[in-house]
Design a protein around this motif. Structure first.
Motif, PDB file in Angstrom:
ATOM      1  N   UNK A 400       0.863  -1.292  -0.087  1.00 42.41           N
ATOM      2  CA  UNK A 400       0.028   0.072  -0.004  1.00 42.41           C
ATOM      3  C   UNK A 400       0.892   1.310  -0.150  1.00 42.41           C
ATOM      4  N   UNK A 401       0.279   2.069   0.446  1.00 43.53           N
ATOM      5  CA  UNK A 401       1.097   3.684   0.676  1.00 43.53           C
ATOM      6  C   UNK A 401       2.388   3.534   1.540  1.00 43.53           C
ATOM      7  N   UNK A 402       2.459   2.474   2.236  1.00 43.51           N
ATOM      8  CA  UNK A 402       3.683   2.451   2.913  1.00 43.51           C
ATOM      9  C   UNK A 402       5.063   2.198   2.181  1.00 43.51           C
ATOM     10  N   UNK A 403       4.828   1.728   0.890  1.00 43.38           N
ATOM     11  CA  UNK A 403       5.925   1.692  -0.039  1.00 43.38           C
ATOM     12  C   UNK A 403       6.451   3.204  -0.641  1.00 43.38           C
ATOM     13  N   UNK A 404       5.466   4.020  -0.883  1.00 41.37           N
ATOM     14  CA  UNK A 404       6.072   5.413  -1.307  1.00 41.37           C
ATOM     15  C   UNK A 404       6.660   5.937   0.086  1.00 41.37           C
ATOM     16  N   UNK A 405       6.058   5.737   1.113  1.00 42.77           N
ATOM     17  CA  UNK A 405       6.813   6.318   2.653  1.00 42.77           C
ATOM     18  C   UNK A 405       8.122   5.688   2.774  1.00 42.77           C
ATOM     19  N   UNK A 406       8.249   4.334   2.235  1.00 48.99           N
ATOM     20  CA  UNK A 406       9.394   3.677   2.586  1.00 48.99           C
ATOM     21  C   UNK A 406      10.553   4.020   1.425  1.00 48.99           C
ATOM     22  N   UNK A 407      10.218   4.666  -0.004  1.00 46.35           N
ATOM     23  CA  UNK A 407      10.987   4.843  -0.906  1.00 46.35           C
ATOM     24  C   UNK A 407      11.532   6.413  -0.521  1.00 46.35           C
ATOM     25  N   UNK A 409      12.080   7.427   2.445  1.00 41.93           N
ATOM     26  CA  UNK A 409      12.928   7.088   3.552  1.00 41.93           C
ATOM     27  C   UNK A 409      14.339   6.852   3.049  1.00 41.93           C
ATOM     28  N   UNK A 410      14.266   5.637   2.017  1.00 48.95           N
ATOM     29  CA  UNK A 410      15.588   5.406   1.233  1.00 48.95           C
ATOM     30  C   UNK A 410      16.272   6.429   0.545  1.00 48.95           C
ATOM     31  N   UNK A 411      15.386   7.099  -0.085  1.00 50.18           N
ATOM     32  CA  UNK A 411      15.838   8.359  -0.782  1.00 50.18           C
ATOM     33  C   UNK A 411      16.694   9.323   0.078  1.00 50.18           C
ATOM     34  N   UNK A 412      15.943   9.654   1.091  1.00 50.49           N
ATOM     35  CA  UNK A 412      16.520  10.513   2.187  1.00 50.49           C
ATOM     36  C   UNK A 412      18.009  10.021   2.611  1.00 50.49           C
ATOM     37  N   UNK A 413      17.937   8.607   3.223  1.00 46.31           N
ATOM     38  CA  UNK A 413      19.069   8.172   3.622  1.00 46.31           C
ATOM     39  C   UNK A 413      20.197   7.982   2.814  1.00 46.31           C
ATOM     40  N   UNK A 414      19.995   7.949   1.347  1.00 44.96           N
ATOM     41  CA  UNK A 414      21.157   7.847   0.302  1.00 44.96           C
ATOM     42  C   UNK A 414      21.664   9.202   0.336  1.00 44.96           C
ATOM     43  N   UNK A 415      21.031  10.147   0.227  1.00 41.94           N
ATOM     44  CA  UNK A 415      21.317  11.614   0.264  1.00 41.94           C
ATOM     45  C   UNK A 415      22.184  11.947   1.459  1.00 41.94           C
ATOM     46  N   UNK A 416      21.681  11.624   2.787  1.00 40.28           N
ATOM     47  CA  UNK A 416      22.470  11.956   3.934  1.00 40.28           C
ATOM     48  C   UNK A 416      23.716  11.008   4.142  1.00 40.28           C
TER      49      UNK A 416
END
Length: 528
Positions: A400-407, A409-416
């Protein structure tokens, strides 16, 4: 309406899917190229705008801060405004801000417009990933991620040579103007072809998590400043760095508390209860560390030690990116066939260790261009095996919408991870440099015959050019000192690559913690 029906509603075929894929990859590429394209233009900007080195660093910092603030909020903003509208608006903000950056007449105007550009750009990354994912049927989503991954991996490498070419042949504002025609085309294609999923009820203004937005901005903004400026401002001996470190820690603590207790959080941290996503965010952080860290250090080494031009320093990374781009579709097919991603990730980490150790061995004060080719090909293979499998693994047990929220999160962690990588590498280079310099000088004993002969030979060389005895001796010592500085810098770069390799080697056991998903990897209905 059931989730399955909504999913099928968004799947595209034929020409429409090709156009949507091109639009999304183009936007992701635009955003990522702009994180590195300015690196080679900073000297020119300093001259034109009359800025100091500390001031000009804000051109990179402001963009990165805006990026990391916006990325975790993209899922929520998409639901509020509709994904297509939000995506198109982000492209317009990015494009207009790019034009204004090129028009800037002083450094702080440029910094302000770079921040606005980062607010528009941060949304492009995660939203592009979701648009591509939903345009493909479930069985082809590994391939969809591979196509998106090409843009994300190639982007940081494409920035320096493109920026170098534009600066060498035109002037620095053109690194921003190049975004304008692409932005106009992308906006038109988005409004024409991209569709939004049907969302539930939107939040009222009084339900918006304004406190969460403020705490996230305080945490990320302060952390980014500390990372970018810590080394040059002498870390905790500087009042501003100490103050912002405290602000960042308090911001993080209260942000987590707020998001876990508020009914309508701006970032749904509860999604991190999923074990695979937790492991995936750690791996994305380390991937960002390696991707941005190596993209930062290689041009630095080739320009400052080997004396290459900005364009040549950027071009050296191109074979690595081409290798990754060629690999991506094959890796997408391997995921579709059910080959465990954890195996690919483990092999990718090991290959990245080989690349780092190889670079550690090859680095000298006069390494030739041919010595870089095969290590950088290994880097391309390693990144290819890491990017798509880590992303799909992180999201594989979500729905469900958890996938977008997870994506997000992973995008932010890659940038950080990239920000941490560059900050830590800069600090280590400075510290190792001092250590190696002290060690090298301790071996330069003036009483030794070999040292005396070297100084005498250099002195005679300068005297033959008409310099007096004393001036020639002073210049001989300066040449010797320059040689020590150069050698200590190379040794510090070698150390950084060795430690980077060890970091990746230590990540291999983490892959054992990954749970196999019972379903095929499905990154469907993201952000619904």
């Amino acid at each position: 309406m059931s989730t399955a029906v909504v999913q099928e509603d968004l799947v595209e075929y034929g020409f429409r899917r090709v156009i949507i894929t091109i639009t999304a990859v183009l936007c992701a590429l635009l955003e990522i190229v702009d994180t590195t394209i300015v690196n080679v233009a900073l000297n020119n900007m300093r001259g034109t705008l009359g800025a100091t080195l500390t001031d000009i660093a804000w051109v990179i910092t402001a963009y990165a801060i805006a990026n990391v603030i916006v990325i975790p909020m993209t899922s929520w903003l998409s639901q509020q405004f509709g994904r297509r509208n939000y995506f198109a608006t982000s492209i317009i903000i990015f494009t207009v801000a790019s034009f204004m950056c090129g028009q800037a007449t002083n450094i702080w105007e440029l910094v302000a417009f770079r921040f606005i550009q980062g607010l528009g750009g941060g949304a492009l990354l995660v939203t592009a990933q979701t648009i591509i994912t939903e345009s493909y049927p479930v069985e082809k989503r590994g391939m969809a991620q591979a196509i998106y991954g090409m843009g994300v991996i190639v982007g940081p490498t494409l920035g320096p040579p493109l920026g170098g070419y534009l600066v060498d042949n035109y002037s620095w504002p053109y690194i921003f103007y190049i975004n304008i025609p692409i932005g106009i085309i992308a906006t038109f294609l988005t409004l024409t072809f991209v569709r939004s999923p049907k969302y539930g009820n939107k939040l009222k203004a009084n339900q918006v998590d304004w406190i969460g937005i403020f705490l996230l901005s305080a945490f990320v903004g302060s952390l980014q400043y500390v990372l970018e400026h810590g080394q040059q401002d002498d870390w905790f001996n500087d009042g501003t760095i100490t103050f912002l470190s405290v602000v960042s820690l308090l911001g993080l603590f209260f942000f987590i508390w707020r998001e876990m207790t508020y009914e309508f959080p701006i970032v749904n941290l509860r999604v991190l209860k999923d074990g695979n996503l937790r492991i995936g965010t750690v791996m994305c952080f380390i991937l960002g560390f390696g991707l941005y860290g190596s993209t930062f250090i290689i041009p630095l080494y080739t320009q400052s030690i080997l004396g290459w031009t900005a364009t040549d320093a950027g071009l050296i990374l191109v074979p690595s990116s081409i290798t990754t781009a060629i690999l991506m579709p094959f890796i997408g097919r391997m995921i579709q066939k059910g080959i465990p991603q954890s195996y690919m990730v483990a092999i990718g980490f090991f290959i990245f260790f080989i690349f780092s150790y190889w670079m550690h061995i090859e680095m000298t004060p006069d390494t030739g261009v041919e010595n870089f080719f095969w290590p950088l090909i290994m880097r391309g293979v390693g990144l290819g095996l890491l990017f798509v499998p880590i992303t799909t693994l992180a999201l594989s047990t979500l729905s469900g919408k958890s996938i977008g929220e997870g994506a997000a999160m992973t995008g932010m962690m890659r940038q950080l991870g990239g920000s941490f990588g560059i900050a830590i590498i800069t600090t280590f280079i400075a510290r190792f440099n001092q250590e190696h310099r002290v060690n090298l000088i301790s071996h330069l004993d003036p009483a030794k015959t070999v040292v005396q002969e070297r100084i005498a030979a250099l002195q005679r060389g300068f005297m033959s050019k008409g310099f007096s005895y004393d001036v020639a001796l002073e210049k001989a010592y300066k040449v010797l000192d320059f040689g020590v500085t150069k050698q200590s810098t190379v040794l510090s770069y070698m150390d950084v690559f060795l430690y980077l390799g060890v970091l990746f080697l230590l990540c291999i056991p983490i892959t054992l913690l990954i749970k196999r998903s019972k379903n095929k990897v499905s990154m469907s209905d993201a952000m619904h």
